[in-house]
Design an enzyme around this catalytic site. Structure first.
Site, PDB file in Angstrom:
ATOM      1  N   ARG A  49      18.279  61.985  53.701  1.00 22.70           N
ATOM      2  CA  ARG A  49      19.301  62.969  54.020  1.00 22.70           C
ATOM      3  C   ARG A  49      20.678  62.311  53.898  1.00 22.70           C
ATOM      4  NH1 ARG A  49      19.584  63.653  58.730  1.00 22.70           N
ATOM      5  NH2 ARG A  49      17.835  62.454  59.519  1.00 22.70           N
ATOM      6  N   TYR A  97      16.122  65.736  47.215  1.00 27.32           N
ATOM      7  CA  TYR A  97      15.340  65.007  48.201  1.00 27.32           C
ATOM      8  C   TYR A  97      15.115  65.782  49.509  1.00 27.32           C
ATOM      9  CZ  TYR A  97      13.333  61.811  51.359  1.00 27.32           C
ATOM     10  OH  TYR A  97      12.452  61.276  52.243  1.00 27.32           O
ATOM     11  N   GLY A 112      14.861  66.690  53.187  1.00 23.19           N
ATOM     12  CA  GLY A 112      15.663  67.480  54.110  1.00 23.19           C
ATOM     13  C   GLY A 112      16.934  68.041  53.499  1.00 23.19           C
ATOM     14  N   LYS A 123      15.390  71.399  57.774  1.00 21.57           N
ATOM     15  CA  LYS A 123      16.534  71.102  58.635  1.00 21.57           C
ATOM     16  C   LYS A 123      17.658  72.130  58.474  1.00 21.57           C
ATOM     17  CE  LYS A 123      14.275  67.876  60.467  1.00 21.57           C
ATOM     18  NZ  LYS A 123      14.105  66.525  60.113  1.00 21.57           N
ATOM     19  N   HIS A 141      14.599  69.792  67.390  1.00 19.58           N
ATOM     20  CA  HIS A 141      13.967  68.752  66.559  1.00 19.58           C
ATOM     21  C   HIS A 141      12.841  68.115  67.392  1.00 19.58           C
ATOM     22  CE1 HIS A 141      14.688  64.888  63.907  1.00 19.58           C
ATOM     23  NE2 HIS A 141      13.708  65.614  63.448  1.00 19.58           N
ATOM     24  N   SER A 174      15.037  61.004  63.918  1.00 23.26           N
ATOM     25  CA  SER A 174      14.279  60.819  62.688  1.00 23.26           C
ATOM     26  C   SER A 174      13.668  59.421  62.633  1.00 23.26           C
ATOM     27  CB  SER A 174      15.207  61.022  61.492  1.00 23.26           C
ATOM     28  OG  SER A 174      15.757  62.314  61.546  1.00 23.26           O
ATOM     29  N   ALA A 175      12.412  59.370  62.207  1.00 27.95           N
ATOM     30  CA  ALA A 175      11.666  58.112  62.087  1.00 27.95           C
ATOM     31  C   ALA A 175      11.556  57.347  63.409  1.00 27.95           C
ATOM     32  CB  ALA A 175      12.258  57.237  60.983  1.00 27.95           C
ATOM     33  N   CYS A 176      11.432  58.098  64.511  1.00 30.49           N
ATOM     34  CA  CYS A 176      11.255  57.467  65.821  1.00 30.49           C
ATOM     35  C   CYS A 176       9.951  57.888  66.488  1.00 30.49           C
ATOM     36  CB  CYS A 176      12.437  57.781  66.724  1.00 30.49           C
ATOM     37  SG  CYS A 176      13.932  56.911  66.210  1.00 30.49           S
ATOM     38  N   LYS A 218       7.823  61.072  66.093  1.00 36.24           N
ATOM     39  CA  LYS A 218       7.316  62.418  66.392  1.00 36.24           C
ATOM     40  C   LYS A 218       5.958  62.674  65.736  1.00 36.24           C
ATOM     41  CE  LYS A 218      10.980  64.517  64.946  1.00 36.24           C
ATOM     42  NZ  LYS A 218      11.683  63.262  64.665  1.00 36.24           N
ATOM     43  N   THR A 219       5.876  62.433  64.413  1.00 34.07           N
ATOM     44  CA  THR A 219       4.616  62.709  63.718  1.00 34.07           C
ATOM     45  C   THR A 219       3.488  61.894  64.353  1.00 34.07           C
ATOM     46  OG1 THR A 219       5.811  63.160  61.684  1.00 34.07           O
ATOM     47  CG2 THR A 219       3.460  62.705  61.468  1.00 34.07           C
ATOM     48  N   ASP A 270       7.689  68.189  63.953  1.00 38.95           N
ATOM     49  CA  ASP A 270       9.110  67.957  63.669  1.00 38.95           C
ATOM     50  C   ASP A 270      10.046  68.997  64.272  1.00 38.95           C
ATOM     51  OD1 ASP A 270      10.917  66.127  62.234  1.00 38.95           O
ATOM     52  OD2 ASP A 270      11.402  67.825  60.953  1.00 38.95           O
ATOM     53  N   ASN A 320      11.892  55.095  53.438  1.00 42.39           N
ATOM     54  CA  ASN A 320      11.867  56.511  53.804  1.00 42.39           C
ATOM     55  C   ASN A 320      10.987  57.303  52.839  1.00 42.39           C
ATOM     56  OD1 ASN A 320      12.644  58.771  55.420  1.00 42.39           O
ATOM     57  ND2 ASN A 320      14.154  59.371  53.877  1.00 42.39           N
ATOM     58  N   ARG A 323       7.771  59.391  51.717  1.00 42.12           N
ATOM     59  CA  ARG A 323       7.152  60.435  52.566  1.00 42.12           C
ATOM     60  C   ARG A 323       5.954  61.078  51.895  1.00 42.12           C
ATOM     61  NH1 ARG A 323      10.176  62.231  57.464  1.00 42.12           N
ATOM     62  NH2 ARG A 323      11.914  60.786  57.526  1.00 42.12           N
ATOM     63  N   ARG A 372      14.857  54.815  70.035  1.00 45.54           N
ATOM     64  CA  ARG A 372      14.637  53.373  69.872  1.00 45.54           C
ATOM     65  C   ARG A 372      15.720  52.640  70.624  1.00 45.54           C
ATOM     66  NH1 ARG A 372      11.580  51.745  65.080  1.00 45.54           N
ATOM     67  NH2 ARG A 372      10.801  53.666  64.150  1.00 45.54           N
ATOM     68  N   GLY A 424      -1.520  55.414  69.982  1.00 45.46           N
ATOM     69  CA  GLY A 424      -2.494  56.057  70.861  1.00 45.46           C
ATOM     70  C   GLY A 424      -2.271  55.721  72.332  1.00 45.46           C
ATOM     71  N   ASN A 435       0.316  55.602  73.893  1.00 44.63           N
ATOM     72  CA  ASN A 435       1.352  56.427  74.513  1.00 44.63           C
ATOM     73  C   ASN A 435       0.748  57.521  75.400  1.00 44.63           C
ATOM     74  OD1 ASN A 435       3.343  54.912  73.260  1.00 44.63           O
ATOM     75  ND2 ASN A 435       3.470  56.270  71.483  1.00 44.63           N
TER      76      ASN A 435
HETATM   77  P1  GTP Z   1      10.958  62.166  60.998  1.00 46.20           P
HETATM   78  O1  GTP Z   1       9.907  62.736  60.116  1.00 46.20           O
HETATM   79  O2  GTP Z   1      12.001  61.406  60.240  1.00 46.20           O
HETATM   80  O3  GTP Z   1      11.582  63.181  61.903  1.00 46.20           O
HETATM   81  O4  GTP Z   1      10.268  60.979  61.847  1.00 46.20           O
HETATM   82  P2  GTP Z   1       9.245  60.980  63.094  1.00 46.20           P
HETATM   83  O5  GTP Z   1      10.018  61.112  64.358  1.00 46.20           O
HETATM   84  O6  GTP Z   1       8.169  61.955  62.869  1.00 46.20           O
HETATM   85  O7  GTP Z   1       8.686  59.479  63.049  1.00 46.20           O
HETATM   86  P3  GTP Z   1       7.225  58.927  62.676  1.00 46.20           P
HETATM   87  O8  GTP Z   1       6.175  59.394  63.636  1.00 46.20           O
HETATM   88  O9  GTP Z   1       6.979  59.197  61.247  1.00 46.20           O
HETATM   89  O10 GTP Z   1       7.413  57.368  62.907  1.00 46.20           O
HETATM   90  C1  GTP Z   1       8.393  56.620  62.217  1.00 46.20           C
HETATM   91  C2  GTP Z   1       8.108  55.151  62.309  1.00 46.20           C
HETATM   92  O11 GTP Z   1       7.981  54.734  63.671  1.00 46.20           O
HETATM   93  C3  GTP Z   1       6.808  54.742  61.615  1.00 46.20           C
HETATM   94  O12 GTP Z   1       7.034  53.572  60.864  1.00 46.20           O
HETATM   95  C4  GTP Z   1       5.855  54.464  62.744  1.00 46.20           C
HETATM   96  O13 GTP Z   1       4.920  53.490  62.407  1.00 46.20           O
HETATM   97  C5  GTP Z   1       6.778  54.020  63.886  1.00 46.20           C
HETATM   98  N1  GTP Z   1       6.219  54.402  65.221  1.00 46.20           N
HETATM   99  C6  GTP Z   1       5.803  55.633  65.596  1.00 46.20           C
HETATM  100  N2  GTP Z   1       5.309  55.635  66.864  1.00 46.20           N
HETATM  101  C7  GTP Z   1       5.440  54.364  67.310  1.00 46.20           C
HETATM  102  C8  GTP Z   1       5.127  53.726  68.549  1.00 46.20           C
HETATM  103  O14 GTP Z   1       4.621  54.326  69.501  1.00 46.20           O
HETATM  104  N3  GTP Z   1       5.422  52.399  68.644  1.00 46.20           N
HETATM  105  C9  GTP Z   1       5.980  51.710  67.604  1.00 46.20           C
HETATM  106  N4  GTP Z   1       6.239  50.429  67.783  1.00 46.20           N
HETATM  107  N5  GTP Z   1       6.282  52.276  66.417  1.00 46.20           N
HETATM  108  C10 GTP Z   1       6.022  53.590  66.259  1.00 46.20           C
HETATM  109  C1  SPV Z   2      14.113  63.760  59.410  1.00 38.53           C
HETATM  110  O1  SPV Z   2      14.907  63.017  58.806  1.00 38.53           O
HETATM  111  O2  SPV Z   2      14.231  64.027  60.626  1.00 38.53           O
HETATM  112  C2  SPV Z   2      12.960  64.321  58.679  1.00 38.53           C
HETATM  113  C3  SPV Z   2      12.917  64.165  57.232  1.00 38.53           C
HETATM  114  O3  SPV Z   2      12.107  64.944  59.287  1.00 38.53           O
HETATM  115  S1  SPV Z   2      13.945  65.304  56.419  1.00 38.53           S
HETATM  116  O4  SPV Z   2      13.140  66.445  56.001  1.00 38.53           O
HETATM  117  O5  SPV Z   2      14.492  64.607  55.246  1.00 38.53           O
HETATM  118  O6  SPV Z   2      14.976  65.747  57.315  1.00 38.53           O
HETATM  119 MN    MN Z   3      12.598  65.010  61.490  1.00 42.46          MN
END
Ligand code: GTP
Ligand code: SPV
Ligand code: MN
Length: 587
Positions: free
Chosen positions: A71, A199, A201, A208, A228, A250-252, A254-255, A279, A370, A372, A403, A497, A499
């Site tokens: 993004r 690309y 988002g 988004k 979100h 993002s990337a913290c 959720k998935t 998400d 990033n 996907r 984070r 897990g 968590n």
């Molecule tokens: P977006 O799709 O960008 O919104 O991201 P998201 O919030 O869904 O993040 P996602 O679950 O894809 O995790 C992003 C990164 O964080 C990955 O590299 C995971 O391996 C890492 N991660 C997720 N959960 C944990 C956790 O509980 N502990 C640690 N150390 N890393 C984690």
């Molecule tokens: C995010 O960045 O929070 C995502 C990926 O979920 S994107 O669809 O690019 O926004």
């Molecule tokens: Mn997201």
């Protein structure tokens, strides 16, 4: 050929076509036959690579332009009449000036190309939560992703009938010119235009652009919330399913949290988890005074790196059929995919995300950080039976998190709804590769909505406070941090897990089934109330994870004061009160 008689739609399409001048217009009806033709076309044109049909049936790899991998927050605009309504955290331009600029870019941009018309629904078609959109795009990649991520096709046009109530979206990949890339939301016109990107988002507009930036405006007007957030159902050994929503930047995580697999000890005792969304959540007060949530999407656009059979087998399983991979590596030995963290041993030979030969000795990343997968929700082994429930699921807890290497404890609970809004508003997190810019820098990201809130952030906080008055059985609000590090910079908490151990405590708190310690931030668990059996973590380590460093928090509070001040007079008084309480508690 038109597949609707809706004049609002056909007139608008004619207008866009007159500008962009595509060679032809194709309506996406959602049929498998049409999609099959489009996949073939994408493969022929080189936009997608067909993967091993036996190991990854109906899966494809796409590589973006190397400068178009995330993004672009600095090129994302909210264009409403008054700059004040967009607020200090959004880029703004006067709408007519922006339309003029975009018209210039759109003019003739689809010459020689096909314009696809994608009618799509966010939410179950016909449900009380559903909102409809139409995206016009010259990218087969966008079409093939949108049909995974949303409910798309002619049923949407049938549901729309003669109505003008749909979100207009225009996308052209244009020349991918970095200096002329724009992701623009016009909330007063229910219009989205993105140009010069192809690309995620930026261009899969249902996600988004619509489901957060435009929908946050709709929610404010109509009395609901677009967030979100992941949505997860947790089934205890008694067979009760309780639902939580989680907002992490993002990337913290959720998935990963949305698809978590309980630790072995929990599984044996009968714990199960059910994914409703990973998400985005739309939340509304129900007649019963609770908040009910739906996931408006129909697929997962998940981060590939780090996804493995060990960290998240459910997510990996989602990608084994009908999936589009973007910017991962191609394992040439069997025409499958690979990314960092998928397996311990990388393939001996691969083609990296840039399309260049790669070996483990290359010293570069094979997949983009990033990179996907776009996977259909139907593939998810823990897909909730409530996934398509038109009324959504009732939410017991809202969990914020980010984070933070040191400041935030593993978990704490807010004192009440308004204090919980404060906790969400002060969220901060280290930046990730999900957006262009520096990685690893701590920035405030209120409710994980900094890049996605479609209006003034302080008005948005006020909306949260107001929502608290609309329901009398509100979720309890918590904050978590899976990312505390030790002196060597390693994560202390095992995460993933494990968590669930924290979620169990959170849910017990929601149902008055366990006690807690009062602290400066709210409530934290007694160490003995978190089940550590089999986690490899002892109570002493847990203590360190829950420790609140007053010195750090005094600095934090001073920073929050400065942050709030930057929003001017609109910051709700309830939030200032919570800040004063925090400052007093830390004295
Ligand atoms: P977006 O799709 O960008 O919104 O991201 P998201 O919030 O869904 O993040 P996602 O679950 O894809 O995790 C992003 C990164 O964080 C990955 O590299 C995971 O391996 C890492 N991660 C997720 N959960 C944990 C956790 O509980 N502990 C640690 N150390 N890393 C984690
Ligand atoms: C995010 O960045 O929070 C995502 C990926 O979920 S994107 O669809 O690019 O926004
Ligand atoms: Mn997201």
């Amino acid at each position: 050929m038109n597949i609707t008689g809706n004049k609002h739609i056909t007139d608008w399409i004619a207008e866009v076509a007159a500008k962009a001048k595509p060679d032809r217009i194709v309506w996406i009806d959602g049929s498998e036959k049409q999609l099959e033709e489009l996949r073939e076309l994408a493969v022929k044109s080189g936009s997608m690579i067909k993967l091993n049909e036996e190991k990854l049936p109906n899966c494809f790899l796409h590589r973006t332009d190397p400068d178009d991998v995330a993004r672009v927050e600095n090129r994302t605009y909210i264009c409403c009449k008054n700059e004040e309504d967009a607020g200090p955290t959004n880029h703004w331009m006067e709408p007519s000036a922006m339309y003029k600029k975009l018209d210039g870019i759109l003019e003739g941009s689809m010459k020689g190309r096909t314009m696809y018309v994608i009618p799509y629904s966010m939410g179950v078609i016909g449900s009380p939560f559903a909102k409809y959109g139409i995206e016009l795009t010259d990218s087969t990649y966008v079409v093939l992703n949108m049909v995974i991520m949303t409910r798309a096709g002619k049923e949407v046009l049938e549901a729309l009938g003669d109505s003008a109530d749909f979100i207009k979206g225009i996308h052209t990949q244009g020349t991918l010119d970095k200096e002329n890339k724009y992701i623009v939301q016009f909330p007063e016109d229910n219009t989205i235009i993105s140009v010069n990107s192809n690309y995620g988002g930026n261009v899969l507009q249902g996600k988004k652009c619509f489901a957060l930036r435009i929908a946050s405006n709709l929610g404010r007007k109509e009395g609901w919330m677009a967030e979100h957030m992941l949505i997860l159902g947790i089934e205890n050994p008694q067979g009760e399913v309780r639902y939580v929503c989680g907002a992490f930047p993002s990337a913290c995580g959720k998935t990963n949290l949305a698809m978590l697999i309980p630790p072995e000890g929990y599984r044996i005792n009968g714990w199960k988890t059910w994914c409703v969304g990973d998400d985005i959540a739309w939340l509304r007060p129900g007649k019963d005074g609770r908040l009910w949530a739906v996931n408006p999407e129909n697929g997962f656009f998940g981060v590939a790196p780090g996804t493995s059979m060990k960290s998240n087998p459910n997510a990996l399983e989602c990608t084994h059929e009908g999936t589009i991979f973007t910017n991962v590596a191609l394992d040439t030995s069997d025409n499958t995919v690979w990314w960092e963290g998928m397996t311990k041993t990388p393939p001996a030979h691969a083609i990296d995300w840039l399309g260049k030969p790669w070996t483990p000795e290359s010293g570069t990343k094979a997949a983009h950080p990033n990179s996907r997968f776009t996977a259909p929700a139907r593939n998810c082994p823990c897909k909730s039976p409530e996934f398509d429930n038109p009324n959504g699921v009732p939410i017991s807890a809202i969990i914020f998190g980010g984070r933070r290497a040191k400041t935030a404890p593993l978990v704490y609970q807010s004192r009440d709804w308004n204090h919980g809004v404060f906790v969400g508003s002060i969220m901060a997190s280290e930046t990730t590769a999900a957006a262009n810019g520096d990685v690893g820098v701590v920035r405030r990201d209120p409710m994980a909505m900094l890049p996605f809130c479609g209006y003034h952030m302080a008005d948005y906080w006020q909306h949260w406070i107001d929502m608290g008055k609309k329901a009398n059985n509100l979720p309890k609000i918590f904050n978590v941090n899976w990312f505390r590090t030790n002196d060597d910079g390693c994560f202390i908490w095992p995460g993933f897990g494990d968590n669930l151990r924290v979620l169990e405590w959170i849910l017990k708190r929601c149902f008055n089934e366990t006690d807690a310690k009062e602290c400066a931030l709210g409530y934290v668990p007694y160490e003995s109330d978190i089940n550590l059996e089999g986690s490899g973590i002892d109570e002493e380590t847990l203590s360190s994870l829950l420790y609140i460093d007053s010195e750090l928090w005094r600095k934090e509070a001073a920073d929050i004061r400065e942050y709030y001040t930057s929003f001017g007079a609109k910051v709700p008084k309830e939030l200032w009160e919570s800040l004063e309480t925090l400052e007093n508690n830390l004295k």
